[in-house]
Design a protein around this motif. Structure first.
Motif, PDB file in Angstrom:
ATOM      1  N   VAL A  46      12.596   1.657   3.300  1.00 27.94           N
ATOM      2  CA  VAL A  46      13.932   0.728   3.584  1.00 27.94           C
ATOM      3  C   VAL A  46      13.382  -0.565   2.864  1.00 27.94           C
ATOM      4  O   VAL A  46      12.693  -1.330   3.506  1.00 27.94           O
ATOM      5  CB  VAL A  46      14.022   0.962   4.799  1.00 27.94           C
ATOM      6  N   THR A  47      14.322  -0.982   1.977  1.00 28.00           N
ATOM      7  CA  THR A  47      14.019  -2.257   1.076  1.00 28.00           C
ATOM      8  C   THR A  47      15.275  -2.993   0.781  1.00 28.00           C
ATOM      9  O   THR A  47      16.131  -2.272   0.475  1.00 28.00           O
ATOM     10  CB  THR A  47      13.245  -1.801  -0.103  1.00 28.00           C
ATOM     11  N   THR A  48      15.057  -4.204   0.807  1.00 27.57           N
ATOM     12  CA  THR A  48      16.168  -4.957   0.069  1.00 27.57           C
ATOM     13  C   THR A  48      16.256  -5.012  -1.295  1.00 27.57           C
ATOM     14  O   THR A  48      17.015  -5.617  -2.134  1.00 27.57           O
ATOM     15  CB  THR A  48      15.681  -6.490   0.483  1.00 27.57           C
ATOM     16  N   ARG A  49      15.417  -4.427  -2.050  1.00 23.43           N
ATOM     17  CA  ARG A  49      15.428  -4.316  -3.409  1.00 23.43           C
ATOM     18  C   ARG A  49      16.592  -3.399  -3.708  1.00 23.43           C
ATOM     19  O   ARG A  49      16.903  -2.491  -3.116  1.00 23.43           O
ATOM     20  CB  ARG A  49      14.042  -3.393  -3.621  1.00 23.43           C
ATOM     21  N   VAL A  50      17.104  -3.694  -4.768  1.00 23.42           N
ATOM     22  CA  VAL A  50      18.133  -3.082  -5.465  1.00 23.42           C
ATOM     23  C   VAL A  50      17.660  -1.764  -6.162  1.00 23.42           C
ATOM     24  O   VAL A  50      16.344  -1.769  -6.658  1.00 23.42           O
ATOM     25  CB  VAL A  50      18.960  -3.619  -6.723  1.00 23.42           C
ATOM     26  N   LEU A  51      18.272  -0.795  -6.675  1.00 22.77           N
ATOM     27  CA  LEU A  51      17.815   0.458  -7.247  1.00 22.77           C
ATOM     28  C   LEU A  51      16.733   0.079  -8.431  1.00 22.77           C
ATOM     29  O   LEU A  51      15.849   0.919  -8.375  1.00 22.77           O
ATOM     30  CB  LEU A  51      18.985   1.320  -7.684  1.00 22.77           C
ATOM     31  N   GLU A  52      17.183  -0.491  -9.488  1.00 15.40           N
ATOM     32  CA  GLU A  52      16.493  -0.834 -10.426  1.00 15.40           C
ATOM     33  C   GLU A  52      14.968  -1.369 -10.126  1.00 15.40           C
ATOM     34  O   GLU A  52      14.015  -0.898 -10.742  1.00 15.40           O
ATOM     35  CB  GLU A  52      17.079  -2.088 -11.561  1.00 15.40           C
ATOM     36  N   LEU A  53      14.765  -2.249  -9.154  1.00 17.23           N
ATOM     37  CA  LEU A  53      13.717  -2.648  -8.442  1.00 17.23           C
ATOM     38  C   LEU A  53      12.815  -1.714  -7.686  1.00 17.23           C
ATOM     39  O   LEU A  53      11.747  -1.743  -7.744  1.00 17.23           O
ATOM     40  CB  LEU A  53      13.829  -3.987  -7.846  1.00 17.23           C
ATOM     41  N   TYR A  54      13.535  -0.919  -7.065  1.00 17.11           N
ATOM     42  CA  TYR A  54      12.971   0.010  -6.311  1.00 17.11           C
ATOM     43  C   TYR A  54      12.049   0.896  -7.063  1.00 17.11           C
ATOM     44  O   TYR A  54      11.050   1.360  -6.719  1.00 17.11           O
ATOM     45  CB  TYR A  54      13.870   0.776  -5.187  1.00 17.11           C
ATOM     46  N   HIS A  55      12.713   1.539  -8.305  1.00 22.01           N
ATOM     47  CA  HIS A  55      12.501   2.582  -9.099  1.00 22.01           C
ATOM     48  C   HIS A  55      11.123   2.149  -9.704  1.00 22.01           C
ATOM     49  O   HIS A  55      10.526   2.617 -10.446  1.00 22.01           O
ATOM     50  CB  HIS A  55      13.178   2.868 -10.088  1.00 22.01           C
ATOM     51  N   ARG A  56      10.731   0.649  -9.708  1.00 21.64           N
ATOM     52  CA  ARG A  56       9.568   0.263 -10.540  1.00 21.64           C
ATOM     53  C   ARG A  56       8.286   0.594  -9.581  1.00 21.64           C
ATOM     54  O   ARG A  56       7.167   0.656 -10.133  1.00 21.64           O
ATOM     55  CB  ARG A  56       9.617  -1.170 -10.559  1.00 21.64           C
ATOM     56  N   ILE A  57       8.634   1.032  -8.418  1.00 19.97           N
ATOM     57  CA  ILE A  57       7.163   1.276  -7.691  1.00 19.97           C
ATOM     58  C   ILE A  57       6.733   2.865  -7.815  1.00 19.97           C
ATOM     59  O   ILE A  57       7.400   3.623  -7.188  1.00 19.97           O
ATOM     60  CB  ILE A  57       7.554   0.908  -6.206  1.00 19.97           C
ATOM     61  N   HIS A  58       6.038   2.925  -8.588  1.00 24.19           N
ATOM     62  CA  HIS A  58       5.719   4.230  -9.265  1.00 24.19           C
ATOM     63  C   HIS A  58       4.993   5.240  -8.091  1.00 24.19           C
ATOM     64  O   HIS A  58       5.095   6.413  -8.012  1.00 24.19           O
ATOM     65  CB  HIS A  58       4.657   4.214 -10.434  1.00 24.19           C
TER      66      HIS A  58
END
Length: 279
Positions: A62-74
């Motif tokens: 559950v994150t404040t990150r937007v989709l683009e930044l969430y998908h960076r977390i490999h």
């Protein structure tokens, strides 16, 4: 059924700035890279236990990150792959990696009806912002602002004093590390988590998080914990947190994450779920 929902940054994953000063690098592994540059780490112990927990009960980032930044977390693509994830502070729910468009439209309708226009909100922020400490402003997904700041120069109390005025406009303010977030109340982690709870049929939600934007999530959960750092911990120390139903870890920085996932494992033990298989 148990379900574990957790904030990510400064709760489970940590930047070099937030992980703590005297941490043995051998206890960590890379969680996220950008252009061959390490952005965040996760404790190896935390990841190992999180993987075993997620094999037994639903784990929901559950994150404040937007989709683009969430998908960076490999690690959430390659190691722990959740069936559900909440991004954009609750603006998006991902189901098996795909956006729940119905939910997103529902939230955006509420933003238009309940929150003041974004231009009015950023104008209020500009009434105290100064070029000396504002590095970059971003408006994400036509929904909320993040402002990258120089924390050493930013007048913390002056910025936080905007919260009552923002609340009258239907917006909240949160300071997390080097970022100031301005977010409509309609976009909340708690609302999205309640939706996921309904979809999964969970009867007991465990939650963790460190910021004011996590407060609703922690309050609504059946069991919750916060790390001994971040906005919530500062509010506890200065006496502004108020009455809470959750506790804090003993450790701060990246070591707090080890305590957090152990908190989840202990609840699983008490509930008799795959007892000791994740020890």
């Amino acid at each position: 059924m148990l379900l574990y929902a957790s904030d990510l940054d400064q709760t489970l994953i940590y930047s070099e700035r937030s992980r703590g000063m005297k941490i043995d690098p051998r206890i960590m592994m890379v969680a996220e890279m950008v252009d061959e540059r390490i952005v965040s780490h996760i404790s190896i112990q935390t990841l190992h236990k999180l993987k075993e927990i997620a094999a037994q009960i639903p784990f929901v980032p559950v994150t404040t990150r937007v989709l683009e930044l969430y998908h960076r977390i490999h690690i959430f693509r390659d190691v722990v792959v959740p069936a559900y994830a909440i991004t954009s502070n609750g603006g998006h729910i991902l189901i098996n990696g795909k956006i729940d468009q119905e939910w997103h439209q529902y939230i955006m309708d509420d933003v238009r009806q309940q929150a003041a226009p974004a231009a009015e909100v950023i104008s209020l922020f500009h009434s105290v912002a100064q070029p000396e400490w504002v590095i970059k402003e971003s408006y994400w997904e036509d929904t909320f602002f993040s402002v990258l700041v120089n924390r050493e120069q930013m007048p913390y109390e002056q910025v936080m004093a905007l919260r009552p005025q923002l609340a009258q406009l239907g917006w909240d303010l949160s300071i997390q590390g080097r970022k100031v977030y301005l977010v409509p109340f309609a976009v909340s982690k708690n609302r999205a988590m309640q939706r996921v709870r309904e979809m999964t049929g969970a009867t007991h939600v465990i939650a963790s998080g460190d910021s004011l934007l996590d407060r609703g999530l922690l309050d609504a959960a059946d069991s919750s914990i916060a790390p001994a750092h971040g906005e919530l911990y500062r509010a506890l120390q200065n006496g502004t947190l108020g009455e809470v139903s959750f506790g804090f870890t003993k450790q701060s920085g990246i070591l707090a994450a080890d305590e957090i996932v152990q908190f989840v494992a202990d609840i699983m033990d008490r509930e008799g779920i795959a007892k000791h298989e994740y020890r």
